[in-house]
Design a protein around this motif. Structure first.
Motif, PDB file in Angstrom:
ATOM      1  N   LEU A  79       0.831  -1.200   0.000  1.00  0.00           N
ATOM      2  CA  LEU A  79       0.000   0.000   0.000  1.00  0.00           C
ATOM      3  C   LEU A  79       0.869   1.255   0.000  1.00  0.00           C
ATOM      4  O   LEU A  79       0.631   2.198  -0.762  1.00  0.00           O
ATOM      5  N   GLY A  80       1.915   1.256   0.837  1.00  0.00           N
ATOM      6  CA  GLY A  80       2.826   2.389   0.882  1.00  0.00           C
ATOM      7  C   GLY A  80       3.526   2.610  -0.443  1.00  0.00           C
ATOM      8  O   GLY A  80       3.681   3.751  -0.897  1.00  0.00           O
ATOM      9  N   LYS A  81       3.936   1.536  -1.095  1.00  0.00           N
ATOM     10  CA  LYS A  81       4.622   1.665  -2.377  1.00  0.00           C
ATOM     11  C   LYS A  81       3.697   2.269  -3.426  1.00  0.00           C
ATOM     12  O   LYS A  81       4.114   3.108  -4.224  1.00  0.00           O
ATOM     13  N   ASP A  82       2.440   1.883  -3.385  1.00  0.00           N
ATOM     14  CA  ASP A  82       1.449   2.457  -4.299  1.00  0.00           C
ATOM     15  C   ASP A  82       1.274   3.955  -4.023  1.00  0.00           C
ATOM     16  O   ASP A  82       1.262   4.767  -4.945  1.00  0.00           O
ATOM     17  N   ILE A  83       1.150   4.317  -2.754  1.00  0.00           N
ATOM     18  CA  ILE A  83       0.997   5.730  -2.376  1.00  0.00           C
ATOM     19  C   ILE A  83       2.247   6.514  -2.769  1.00  0.00           C
ATOM     20  O   ILE A  83       2.162   7.590  -3.379  1.00  0.00           O
ATOM     21  N   GLY A  84       3.418   6.003  -2.430  1.00  0.00           N
ATOM     22  CA  GLY A  84       4.670   6.689  -2.737  1.00  0.00           C
ATOM     23  C   GLY A  84       4.870   6.916  -4.222  1.00  0.00           C
ATOM     24  O   GLY A  84       5.407   7.955  -4.627  1.00  0.00           O
ATOM     25  N   GLY A  85       4.422   5.980  -5.035  1.00  0.00           N
ATOM     26  CA  GLY A  85       4.544   6.123  -6.482  1.00  0.00           C
ATOM     27  C   GLY A  85       3.716   7.259  -7.044  1.00  0.00           C
ATOM     28  O   GLY A  85       3.926   7.687  -8.184  1.00  0.00           O
ATOM     29  N   LYS A  86       2.782   7.761  -6.279  1.00  0.00           N
ATOM     30  CA  LYS A  86       1.931   8.880  -6.706  1.00  0.00           C
ATOM     31  C   LYS A  86       2.456  10.225  -6.220  1.00  0.00           C
ATOM     32  O   LYS A  86       1.898  11.259  -6.548  1.00  0.00           O
ATOM     33  N   ILE A  87       3.512  10.207  -5.415  1.00  0.00           N
ATOM     34  CA  ILE A  87       4.078  11.442  -4.881  1.00  0.00           C
ATOM     35  C   ILE A  87       5.280  11.818  -5.741  1.00  0.00           C
ATOM     36  O   ILE A  87       6.318  11.173  -5.674  1.00  0.00           O
ATOM     37  N   PRO A  88       5.139  12.853  -6.569  1.00  0.00           N
ATOM     38  CA  PRO A  88       6.253  13.221  -7.446  1.00  0.00           C
ATOM     39  C   PRO A  88       7.394  13.870  -6.669  1.00  0.00           C
ATOM     40  O   PRO A  88       7.181  14.804  -5.899  1.00  0.00           O
ATOM     41  N   ILE A  89       8.597  13.340  -6.844  1.00  0.00           N
ATOM     42  CA  ILE A  89       9.780  13.939  -6.232  1.00  0.00           C
ATOM     43  C   ILE A  89      10.834  14.129  -7.317  1.00  0.00           C
ATOM     44  O   ILE A  89      10.812  13.440  -8.337  1.00  0.00           O
ATOM     45  N   GLN A  90      11.738  15.047  -7.077  1.00  0.00           N
ATOM     46  CA  GLN A  90      12.813  15.336  -8.023  1.00  0.00           C
ATOM     47  C   GLN A  90      14.180  15.038  -7.431  1.00  0.00           C
ATOM     48  O   GLN A  90      15.192  15.205  -8.094  1.00  0.00           O
ATOM     49  N   SER A  91      14.198  14.632  -6.158  1.00  0.00           N
ATOM     50  CA  SER A  91      15.448  14.319  -5.474  1.00  0.00           C
ATOM     51  C   SER A  91      15.117  13.462  -4.259  1.00  0.00           C
ATOM     52  O   SER A  91      13.939  13.322  -3.891  1.00  0.00           O
ATOM     53  N   ALA A  92      16.131  12.924  -3.614  1.00  0.00           N
ATOM     54  CA  ALA A  92      15.897  12.135  -2.402  1.00  0.00           C
ATOM     55  C   ALA A  92      15.281  12.991  -1.309  1.00  0.00           C
ATOM     56  O   ALA A  92      14.461  12.510  -0.525  1.00  0.00           O
ATOM     57  N   ASN A  93      15.630  14.259  -1.253  1.00  0.00           N
ATOM     58  CA  ASN A  93      15.045  15.166  -0.262  1.00  0.00           C
ATOM     59  C   ASN A  93      13.572  15.482  -0.545  1.00  0.00           C
ATOM     60  O   ASN A  93      12.872  15.969   0.326  1.00  0.00           O
ATOM     61  N   GLY A  94      13.111  15.184  -1.737  1.00  0.00           N
ATOM     62  CA  GLY A  94      11.750  15.515  -2.128  1.00  0.00           C
ATOM     63  C   GLY A  94      10.665  14.803  -1.345  1.00  0.00           C
ATOM     64  O   GLY A  94       9.520  15.259  -1.314  1.00  0.00           O
ATOM     65  N   ILE A  95      10.965  13.699  -0.717  1.00  0.00           N
ATOM     66  CA  ILE A  95       9.967  12.944   0.050  1.00  0.00           C
ATOM     67  C   ILE A  95       9.843  13.447   1.483  1.00  0.00           C
ATOM     68  O   ILE A  95       8.892  13.096   2.202  1.00  0.00           O
ATOM     69  N   ILE A  96      10.742  14.306   1.918  1.00  0.00           N
ATOM     70  CA  ILE A  96      10.755  14.758   3.318  1.00  0.00           C
ATOM     71  C   ILE A  96       9.497  15.538   3.687  1.00  0.00           C
ATOM     72  O   ILE A  96       8.854  15.233   4.692  1.00  0.00           O
ATOM     73  N   MET A  97       9.124  16.540   2.910  1.00  0.00           N
ATOM     74  CA  MET A  97       7.936  17.341   3.248  1.00  0.00           C
ATOM     75  C   MET A  97       6.638  16.538   3.183  1.00  0.00           C
ATOM     76  O   MET A  97       5.788  16.684   4.061  1.00  0.00           O
ATOM     77  N   PRO A  98       6.437  15.681   2.178  1.00  0.00           N
ATOM     78  CA  PRO A  98       5.219  14.863   2.205  1.00  0.00           C
ATOM     79  C   PRO A  98       5.117  14.005   3.474  1.00  0.00           C
ATOM     80  O   PRO A  98       4.029  13.842   4.024  1.00  0.00           O
ATOM     81  N   PHE A  99       6.231  13.482   3.971  1.00  0.00           N
ATOM     82  CA  PHE A  99       6.213  12.708   5.210  1.00  0.00           C
ATOM     83  C   PHE A  99       5.713  13.560   6.370  1.00  0.00           C
ATOM     84  O   PHE A  99       4.871  13.132   7.151  1.00  0.00           O
ATOM     85  N   ILE A 100       6.239  14.762   6.471  1.00  0.00           N
ATOM     86  CA  ILE A 100       5.822  15.661   7.547  1.00  0.00           C
ATOM     87  C   ILE A 100       4.344  16.008   7.398  1.00  0.00           C
ATOM     88  O   ILE A 100       3.573  15.945   8.364  1.00  0.00           O
ATOM     89  N   ARG A 101       3.928  16.365   6.201  1.00  0.00           N
ATOM     90  CA  ARG A 101       2.536  16.773   5.961  1.00  0.00           C
ATOM     91  C   ARG A 101       1.551  15.641   6.242  1.00  0.00           C
ATOM     92  O   ARG A 101       0.428  15.886   6.677  1.00  0.00           O
ATOM     93  N   LEU A 102       1.958  14.415   5.985  1.00  0.00           N
ATOM     94  CA  LEU A 102       1.088  13.262   6.236  1.00  0.00           C
ATOM     95  C   LEU A 102       1.154  12.777   7.677  1.00  0.00           C
ATOM     96  O   LEU A 102       0.465  11.838   8.046  1.00  0.00           O
ATOM     97  N   GLY A 103       1.986  13.399   8.486  1.00  0.00           N
ATOM     98  CA  GLY A 103       2.090  13.010   9.896  1.00  0.00           C
ATOM     99  C   GLY A 103       2.843  11.714  10.105  1.00  0.00           C
ATOM    100  O   GLY A 103       2.687  11.059  11.145  1.00  0.00           O
TER     101      GLY A 103
END
Length: 148
Positions: free
Chosen positions: A52-76
């Motif tokens: 489920l997480g892999k499916d969700i993560g695949g929908k979050i566009p990032i341009q770098s490894a740091n790009g996933i940091i803010m979505p993690f914070i925003r999603l709690g």
């Protein structure tokens, strides 16, 4: 060009804006993560949460490894910090105020969702099959290692 919200593929933009203005207790979310998923999914909890997480993560566009940091914070989901990055491996540290109150067994199962999100986002960004694993080092050190 208007920048698209990274989470707009997961929820309608109106609901994202409204939810982020709310100040709700974390307890309900924690009950869902701890009791509901374990009760509903049983022994399959970890692989299902990862998928489920892999499916969700695949929908979050990032341009770098740091790009996933803010979505993690925003999603709690916690604070994700980039520790190391190479062509084939990315290592993150994950922390959250609730983690010290979770048993190691619960962390190893429940945090499969977070591993899947990291794997899905990196796979989408780099265009290579990516897996992520949870590394528990002691009681308080939680790392996620993504590789391809």
């Amino acid at each position: 060009m208007k920048e698209t919200d990274q989470l707009s593929a997961l929820l309608p933009q109106k609901s994202i804006a409204y939810a982020e203005r709310m100040n709700m207790p974390y307890l309900g979310y924690h009950v869902l993560r701890e009791a509901l998923t374990h009760t509903m999914l049983g022994e399959s909890e970890s692989p299902i949460l990862y998928w489920l997480g892999k499916d969700i993560g695949g929908k979050i566009p990032i341009q770098s490894a740091n790009g996933i940091i803010m979505p993690f914070i925003r999603l709690g989901l916690g604070q994700l910090d980039l520790l190391e990055e190479s062509e084939t491996r990315i290592l993150f540290k994950l922390s959250h105020a609730i983690f010290p109150y979770m048993s190691e067994q619960r962390k190893s199962r429940a945090l499969s969702l977070e591993c899947g999100i990291v794997a899905g986002a990196i796979e989408q960004w780099r265009g290579k099959e990516t897996t992520a694993q949870l590394l528990l080092e002691g009681e308080s050190e939680i790392r996620i290692e993504a590789s391809h």
